[in-house]
Scaffold this motif. Structure first.
Motif, PDB file in Angstrom:
ATOM      1  N   ALA A  44       0.821  -1.216   0.000  1.00  0.00           N
ATOM      2  CA  ALA A  44       0.000   0.000   0.000  1.00  0.00           C
ATOM      3  C   ALA A  44       0.852   1.262   0.000  1.00  0.00           C
ATOM      4  O   ALA A  44       0.414   2.313  -0.471  1.00  0.00           O
ATOM      5  CB  ALA A  44      -0.925  -0.007   1.213  1.00  0.00           C
ATOM      6  N   ALA A  45       2.083   1.169   0.524  1.00  0.00           N
ATOM      7  CA  ALA A  45       2.954   2.342   0.619  1.00  0.00           C
ATOM      8  C   ALA A  45       3.695   2.642  -0.682  1.00  0.00           C
ATOM      9  O   ALA A  45       4.234   3.736  -0.843  1.00  0.00           O
ATOM     10  CB  ALA A  45       3.965   2.149   1.746  1.00  0.00           C
ATOM     11  N   LEU A  46       3.718   1.688  -1.605  1.00  0.00           N
ATOM     12  CA  LEU A  46       4.446   1.893  -2.854  1.00  0.00           C
ATOM     13  C   LEU A  46       3.671   2.780  -3.819  1.00  0.00           C
ATOM     14  O   LEU A  46       2.436   2.733  -3.873  1.00  0.00           O
ATOM     15  CB  LEU A  46       4.738   0.543  -3.517  1.00  0.00           C
ATOM     16  CG  LEU A  46       5.757  -0.345  -2.811  1.00  0.00           C
ATOM     17  CD1 LEU A  46       5.786  -1.729  -3.449  1.00  0.00           C
ATOM     18  CD2 LEU A  46       7.146   0.286  -2.846  1.00  0.00           C
ATOM     19  N   ALA A  59       9.848  -5.834  -7.893  1.00  0.00           N
ATOM     20  CA  ALA A  59      10.806  -6.901  -7.609  1.00  0.00           C
ATOM     21  C   ALA A  59      11.494  -6.594  -6.289  1.00  0.00           C
ATOM     22  O   ALA A  59      11.180  -5.597  -5.628  1.00  0.00           O
ATOM     23  CB  ALA A  59      11.824  -7.026  -8.739  1.00  0.00           C
ATOM     24  N   ARG A  60      12.426  -7.446  -5.916  1.00  0.00           N
ATOM     25  CA  ARG A  60      13.214  -7.208  -4.707  1.00  0.00           C
ATOM     26  C   ARG A  60      14.662  -6.955  -5.119  1.00  0.00           C
ATOM     27  O   ARG A  60      15.295  -7.787  -5.765  1.00  0.00           O
ATOM     28  CB  ARG A  60      13.114  -8.401  -3.748  1.00  0.00           C
ATOM     29  CG  ARG A  60      11.737  -8.486  -3.095  1.00  0.00           C
ATOM     30  CD  ARG A  60      11.647  -9.657  -2.145  1.00  0.00           C
ATOM     31  NE  ARG A  60      12.532  -9.525  -0.998  1.00  0.00           N
ATOM     32  CZ  ARG A  60      12.298  -8.776   0.062  1.00  0.00           C
ATOM     33  NH1 ARG A  60      11.189  -8.057   0.135  1.00  0.00           N
ATOM     34  NH2 ARG A  60      13.149  -8.733   1.075  1.00  0.00           N
ATOM     35  N   TYR A  61      15.143  -5.766  -4.755  1.00  0.00           N
ATOM     36  CA  TYR A  61      16.489  -5.366  -5.122  1.00  0.00           C
ATOM     37  C   TYR A  61      17.250  -4.909  -3.886  1.00  0.00           C
ATOM     38  O   TYR A  61      16.658  -4.488  -2.892  1.00  0.00           O
ATOM     39  CB  TYR A  61      16.475  -4.209  -6.126  1.00  0.00           C
ATOM     40  CG  TYR A  61      15.869  -4.527  -7.459  1.00  0.00           C
ATOM     41  CD1 TYR A  61      16.526  -5.345  -8.374  1.00  0.00           C
ATOM     42  CD2 TYR A  61      14.637  -3.990  -7.825  1.00  0.00           C
ATOM     43  CE1 TYR A  61      15.974  -5.624  -9.618  1.00  0.00           C
ATOM     44  CE2 TYR A  61      14.072  -4.260  -9.063  1.00  0.00           C
ATOM     45  CZ  TYR A  61      14.743  -5.082  -9.954  1.00  0.00           C
ATOM     46  OH  TYR A  61      14.193  -5.371 -11.170  1.00  0.00           O
ATOM     47  N   SER A  62      18.558  -4.950  -3.979  1.00  0.00           N
ATOM     48  CA  SER A  62      19.400  -4.369  -2.948  1.00  0.00           C
ATOM     49  C   SER A  62      19.494  -2.867  -3.198  1.00  0.00           C
ATOM     50  O   SER A  62      19.388  -2.405  -4.333  1.00  0.00           O
ATOM     51  CB  SER A  62      20.789  -4.994  -2.980  1.00  0.00           C
ATOM     52  OG  SER A  62      21.685  -4.259  -2.187  1.00  0.00           O
ATOM     53  N   VAL A 114      15.154  -5.487  -0.870  1.00  0.00           N
ATOM     54  CA  VAL A 114      13.911  -4.922  -0.341  1.00  0.00           C
ATOM     55  C   VAL A 114      12.899  -4.780  -1.474  1.00  0.00           C
ATOM     56  O   VAL A 114      13.258  -4.735  -2.650  1.00  0.00           O
ATOM     57  CB  VAL A 114      14.161  -3.542   0.310  1.00  0.00           C
ATOM     58  CG1 VAL A 114      15.099  -3.681   1.499  1.00  0.00           C
ATOM     59  CG2 VAL A 114      14.744  -2.567  -0.695  1.00  0.00           C
ATOM     60  N   THR A 115      11.641  -4.699  -1.111  1.00  0.00           N
ATOM     61  CA  THR A 115      10.582  -4.569  -2.104  1.00  0.00           C
ATOM     62  C   THR A 115      10.693  -3.230  -2.813  1.00  0.00           C
ATOM     63  O   THR A 115      10.692  -2.176  -2.181  1.00  0.00           O
ATOM     64  CB  THR A 115       9.203  -4.695  -1.443  1.00  0.00           C
ATOM     65  OG1 THR A 115       9.122  -5.965  -0.778  1.00  0.00           O
ATOM     66  CG2 THR A 115       8.092  -4.605  -2.482  1.00  0.00           C
ATOM     67  N   HIS A 137      11.105   3.102  -6.400  1.00  0.00           N
ATOM     68  CA  HIS A 137      10.619   3.440  -5.064  1.00  0.00           C
ATOM     69  C   HIS A 137      10.682   2.179  -4.214  1.00  0.00           C
ATOM     70  O   HIS A 137      10.048   1.178  -4.531  1.00  0.00           O
ATOM     71  CB  HIS A 137       9.178   3.969  -5.144  1.00  0.00           C
ATOM     72  CG  HIS A 137       8.567   4.250  -3.806  1.00  0.00           C
ATOM     73  ND1 HIS A 137       7.215   4.142  -3.567  1.00  0.00           N
ATOM     74  CD2 HIS A 137       9.124   4.632  -2.623  1.00  0.00           C
ATOM     75  CE1 HIS A 137       6.973   4.450  -2.311  1.00  0.00           C
ATOM     76  NE2 HIS A 137       8.111   4.754  -1.724  1.00  0.00           N
ATOM     77  N   ALA A 138      11.477   2.218  -3.166  1.00  0.00           N
ATOM     78  CA  ALA A 138      11.611   1.090  -2.253  1.00  0.00           C
ATOM     79  C   ALA A 138      11.091   1.475  -0.878  1.00  0.00           C
ATOM     80  O   ALA A 138      11.245   2.629  -0.449  1.00  0.00           O
ATOM     81  CB  ALA A 138      13.069   0.652  -2.152  1.00  0.00           C
ATOM     82  N   VAL A 139      10.477   0.515  -0.190  1.00  0.00           N
ATOM     83  CA  VAL A 139      10.034   0.724   1.187  1.00  0.00           C
ATOM     84  C   VAL A 139      10.712  -0.331   2.048  1.00  0.00           C
ATOM     85  O   VAL A 139      10.509  -1.528   1.865  1.00  0.00           O
ATOM     86  CB  VAL A 139       8.510   0.626   1.316  1.00  0.00           C
ATOM     87  CG1 VAL A 139       8.092   0.723   2.778  1.00  0.00           C
ATOM     88  CG2 VAL A 139       7.833   1.727   0.515  1.00  0.00           C
ATOM     89  N   VAL A 140      11.542   0.142   2.962  1.00  0.00           N
ATOM     90  CA  VAL A 140      12.300  -0.738   3.854  1.00  0.00           C
ATOM     91  C   VAL A 140      11.663  -0.676   5.235  1.00  0.00           C
ATOM     92  O   VAL A 140      11.280   0.398   5.699  1.00  0.00           O
ATOM     93  CB  VAL A 140      13.765  -0.285   3.953  1.00  0.00           C
ATOM     94  CG1 VAL A 140      14.611  -1.329   4.662  1.00  0.00           C
ATOM     95  CG2 VAL A 140      14.330   0.032   2.571  1.00  0.00           C
TER      96      VAL A 140
END
Length: 221
Positions: free
Chosen positions: A42-44, A59-62, A92-93, A108-111
């Protein structure tokens, strides 16, 4: 009056006051739980918030920043290594938007996680902007310049920097914004080869990312 009585009169009220303060002081706030999978989703940001012409891929990236050269100061190199240590091997997503026509990409990543983990990333990014500002590597083939960027505080802490002339794409400008808020960290990256200064567009996207993150916590009540 004896010295004992004087000492008692002085210490007695102080001890009583300290005891009262300790008894009435509010308990330490409980840690804020990390975001769950649904909250991260929801935050993305969505395509509609980025603009027309973008295709999205999740995807999941560093969060590793592709800066491998040695910079002229020990403080800058230390900051880069500390940041790299905090994020390497921890995907992270992330959602990435690409516009082939304008050759522009936004990610845009949310950690989420413990304060120690999130602060290690946020503080590492802030240190890069502080200690690497205006510097270029010693390498003759890698002339990537790092510049700290002014950005409004969009969370509890916010920092940003830009690097240009990266050997993978010497014409591209890479902007990165880190927004620390509660039990999360939002990271917005924007890459472009446009000639005009597009920093305001990066900030506009970062503001949208911060708003979405805050909305998720607001729903928790």
């Amino acid at each position: 009056m004896s010295r004992f009585m004087i000492k008692r009169l002085i210490l007695g009220p102080v001890v009583a006051a300290l005891t009262a303060i300790c008894l009435t002081a509010p308990a330490a706030a409980a840690p804020i739980p990390p975001l769950n999978t649904a909250e991260i989703k929801a935050a993305l940001l969505s395509t509609s918030q980025i603009g027309a012409g973008y295709e999205a891929k999740k995807a999941r990236y560093s969060l590793v920043i592709p800066l491998k050269a040695t910079y002229p100061t020990a403080a800058c190199n230390k900051a880069l290594k500390a940041y790299d240590k905090a994020v390497r091997g921890r995907p992270v997503t992330t959602i990435t938007f690409r516009n082939e026509e304008t050759v522009t990409a936004v990610s845009h990543a949310v950690v989420t996680g413990t304060p120690t983990f999130l602060n290690s990333i946020a503080n590492g990014a802030k240190a890069i902007g502080r200690y690497c500002h205006g510097l270029r590597p010693k390498s003759a083939t890698d002339r990537t310049k790092i510049v700290r960027k002014a950005v409004p505080n969009l969370g509890q802490t916010t920092s940003a920097f830009r690097f240009t002339e990266h050997p993978d794409s010497t014409a591209a400008t890479f902007d990165v914004v880190f927004i620390r808020y509660r039990s999360a960290l939002a990271v917005v990256q924007r890459v472009s080869i446009q000639t005009e200064d597009e920093w305001p567009q990066t900030v506009a996207i970062a503001k949208k990312a911060a708003a979405k993150l805050k909305a998720v916590y607001a729903k928790r009540g």
